[in-house]
Design a protein around this motif. Structure first.
Motif, PDB file in Angstrom:
ATOM      1  N   ARG A 243       0.941  -1.291  -0.042  1.00 42.14           N
ATOM      2  CA  ARG A 243       0.002   0.000   0.061  1.00 42.14           C
ATOM      3  C   ARG A 243       0.869   1.357  -0.045  1.00 42.14           C
ATOM      4  O   ARG A 243       1.872   1.429   0.586  1.00 42.14           O
ATOM      5  CB  ARG A 243      -1.002  -0.126   1.136  1.00 42.14           C
ATOM      6  N   ASP A 255      -4.919   6.929   0.836  1.00 41.25           N
ATOM      7  CA  ASP A 255      -4.369   5.928   0.267  1.00 41.25           C
ATOM      8  C   ASP A 255      -4.672   5.927  -1.041  1.00 41.25           C
ATOM      9  O   ASP A 255      -5.768   6.067  -1.927  1.00 41.25           O
ATOM     10  CB  ASP A 255      -5.345   4.708   0.939  1.00 41.25           C
ATOM     11  N   THR A 257      -3.355   3.712  -3.246  1.00 47.13           N
ATOM     12  CA  THR A 257      -2.558   2.280  -3.602  1.00 47.13           C
ATOM     13  C   THR A 257      -3.189   1.779  -5.046  1.00 47.13           C
ATOM     14  O   THR A 257      -2.174   1.631  -5.875  1.00 47.13           O
ATOM     15  CB  THR A 257      -3.060   1.040  -2.659  1.00 47.13           C
ATOM     16  N   GLY A 263      -1.556  -1.234  -6.443  1.00 45.62           N
ATOM     17  CA  GLY A 263      -2.528  -2.268  -6.110  1.00 45.62           C
ATOM     18  C   GLY A 263      -2.763  -3.217  -7.335  1.00 45.62           C
ATOM     19  O   GLY A 263      -3.438  -4.454  -7.116  1.00 45.62           O
TER      20      GLY A 263
END
Length: 567
Positions: A243, A255, A257, A263
């Motif tokens: 992450r 976040d 990611t 991701g």
């Protein structure tokens, strides 16, 4: 973290012999006429000063016979000057009681040690506000000034919710996890290590977290070999994405990611290496994955990353095998101006050294550098490129010890492989002293000049033992520089700054600012250079993350040099 059962490795990973083509290819770089390593005139040794402080802390992973999957991954370390008194302090993470992760026993508390400046340390965990019951079984710790207020903060990776501690500047920390947004991670995600870096060069430190799998003690699986309980093989557990969190300022993180590209790749993350591998001015990320291909995330300069581990030749060893990659470090070991990659792993798996080929790809050089023959009988966890003897070549330290006691020679001593002219390594561990050679199940390690004598010291944890604070004897007779950079337009910690030192004889040395080194640990952000017999640096050139280039000339050796980024 490949599990061994009944004297055999239970991993499905295949370890192949080194290919002939790899050896032939590498001889192009290392001619047969290269000289053989010569013994150094004097080698420093190490003495453990931890007992002098009479501190009760030890690394406790709550092993009681019941084997929980993540118990071997305990013992993180951060070295930082938390109170800004000029002396480097030490923070240790710890385990917890299973299965409910209670921390009602002081033997499971984390520990902050204040450097007294006389070779002793004082336990200030309680007064610093770090002994609360909100801590659970913890792994890695990352030290960094995320809010640029001049006080180093701490991020801790935990089994359940990760924790961000903001340094108040008065000798204490406060938990700001919930308000920061860093406590929100997918349910049951087990985070192992974290690293601070400024991926968008906006002057604020962002955070990358290496995640291993989905796991809770309540859902832990039990594995056995006959009637002997064993740690389950990593393949038992699912892969997860690592992450990335973007620092928005004001103590808040987002976040990113998915939108950054992190991701897209699923792994089982362990060590994290931070560096600009292709020298384009944007900081990249290497993550060592356990029994999975490693990841190299190249920063695209627009807020996104491209995972190129396979394309650049660092996803696998040269035979296409995955191994139990543990800690990693990324430094320029051969002083050619390009950042190289190293990671270690378990016995009978070859520790990997990758030489950077001018930012275009990497060459697997473990065979010709002799890492192949030196590492085969050892299980390494944490590691680091450290110039322990100040000769200007970065040597390789490894904290060793197998997963558990089911194989012969599972408790091991640490190793130092001395770098000979950037071409090959020799094992000098036996000359490092009895304290260095203490056997155990070593895990985390971090590096700093704890007494400001110009020689790097080592802090290392061992499962169910007290840690060691290994001070160098500092008697090689070689010179040094220690550079303490402070950013202005760049992030205050100057993480990502690149440094080139040129000596009067024309020798060039390279390093960069990073604190993420080895396994679940965080080292001193000051940058160390060994100068050998040179008594000064003709020039010190710094490329700050902001793009500013700064040059100092005629810098005298054997001192700590504070350097501020021009405004």
């Amino acid at each position: 973290m490949s599990r061994r059962r009944g004297g055999r490795c239970a991993s499905t990973v295949l370890v192949f012999p080194i290919s002939l083509c790899a050896f032939v290819a590498f001889t192009i770089w290392l001619p047969l006429s290269a000289r053989q390593p010569e013994a150094a005139a004097r080698r420093p040794h190490f003495t453990d000063v931890y007992p002098r402080s009479q501190i009760s802390y030890f690394t406790n992973n709550n092993y009681t016979g019941r084997k929980y999957f993540q118990q071997p991954m305990c013992g993180g370390i951060a070295i930082l000057d938390y109170d800004n008194d000029g002396k480097m302090d030490i923070y240790f993470t710890n385990g917890a009681k299973f299965p409910n992760l209670k921390k009602d026993d002081p033997s499971f508390y984390h520990c902050l040690l204040r450097n007294q400046g006389d070779g002793t340390f004082k336990d200030v965990t309680s007064t610093a506000g770090l002994s609360g019951s909100n801590l659970d079984f913890s792994y890695g710790v990352a030290a960094g000034d995320f809010d640029n207020d001049g006080h180093t903060d701490l991020f801790v990776c935990n089994t359940r919710k990760n924790t961000l501690y903001r340094n108040r500047g008065d000798g204490s920390f406060v938990d700001v996890t919930d308000s920061s947004g860093l406590g929100q991670k997918p349910p049951d995600t087990l985070s192992v290590q974290a690293a601070w870096f400024d991926y968008d060069n906006d002057g604020l430190l962002d955070l990358v977290v290496s995640n291993y799998t989905l796991w809770t003690p309540e859902a832990d699986k039990r594995c056995a070999m006959g009637d002997v309980e064993v740690y389950c093989h990593p393949k038992t557990y699912v892969r997860v994405p690592h992450r990335l969190y973007h620092n928005l300022g004001g103590g808040r993180f987002e976040d990113v990611t998915d939108k950054s590209g992190f991701g897209k790749a699923l792994g089982k993350g362990m060590g994290i290496g931070i560096a600009d591998f292709n020298d384009d001015g944007w900081t990249d990320v290497f993550i060592a994955n356990d029994t999975e291909p490693n990841f190299l995330y190249l920063n695209q300069g627009n807020g996104t990353f491209k995972e190129v581990g396979l394309l650049y030749g660092v996803a696998y060893n040269d035979t296409g095998a995955t191994v139990s990659a543990m800690g990693c470090d990324v430094k320029d070991y051969d002083n050619d101006g390009w950042v190289d990659i190293f990671y270690n792993n378990l016995m009978k798996q070859i520790w990997a050294l990758f030489r950077n080929l001018r930012g275009k790809s990497f060459q697997y050089v473990s065979p010709a550098s002799k890492i192949l023959t030196l590492s085969g009988s050892r299980s390494g966890w944490s590691n680091g490129f450290i110039d322990y003897n100040n000769d200007g070549w970065k040597d390789l330290y490894s904290a060793n010890g197998d997963v558990d006691n089911l194989v012969a020679n599972s408790p091991q001593h640490d190793t130092i492989f001395e770098n000979v002219d950037g071409k090959q390594f020799i094992d000098v561990s036996r000359e490092m002293g009895d304290d260095f050679l203490r056997v155990g199940y070593q895990r985390g390690s971090a590096f700093a000049d704890l007494n400001d004598d110009g020689f790097l010291d080592i802090v290392v944890t061992s499962l169910n033992q007290k840690p060691r604070i290994l001070l160098s004897s500092a008697d090689s007779g070689q010179h040094w520089l220690l550079l303490k950079l402070t950013g202005a337009k760049s992030n205050r910690d100057a993480i990502g700054a690149k440094i080139k030192v040129t000596t009067p004889s024309g020798r060039t040395l390279y390093n960069h600012v990073t604190v993420s080194v080895g396994f679940i640990s965080s080292s001193d952000r000051r940058v160390h250079f060994g100068l050998g017999q040179e008594t000064k640096a003709a020039s010190v050139e710094i490329r700050w993350p902001s793009g500013i280039v700064q040059k100092l000339t005629d810098v005298a050796a054997d001192r700590i040099v504070p350097i501020e980024e021009p405004r």
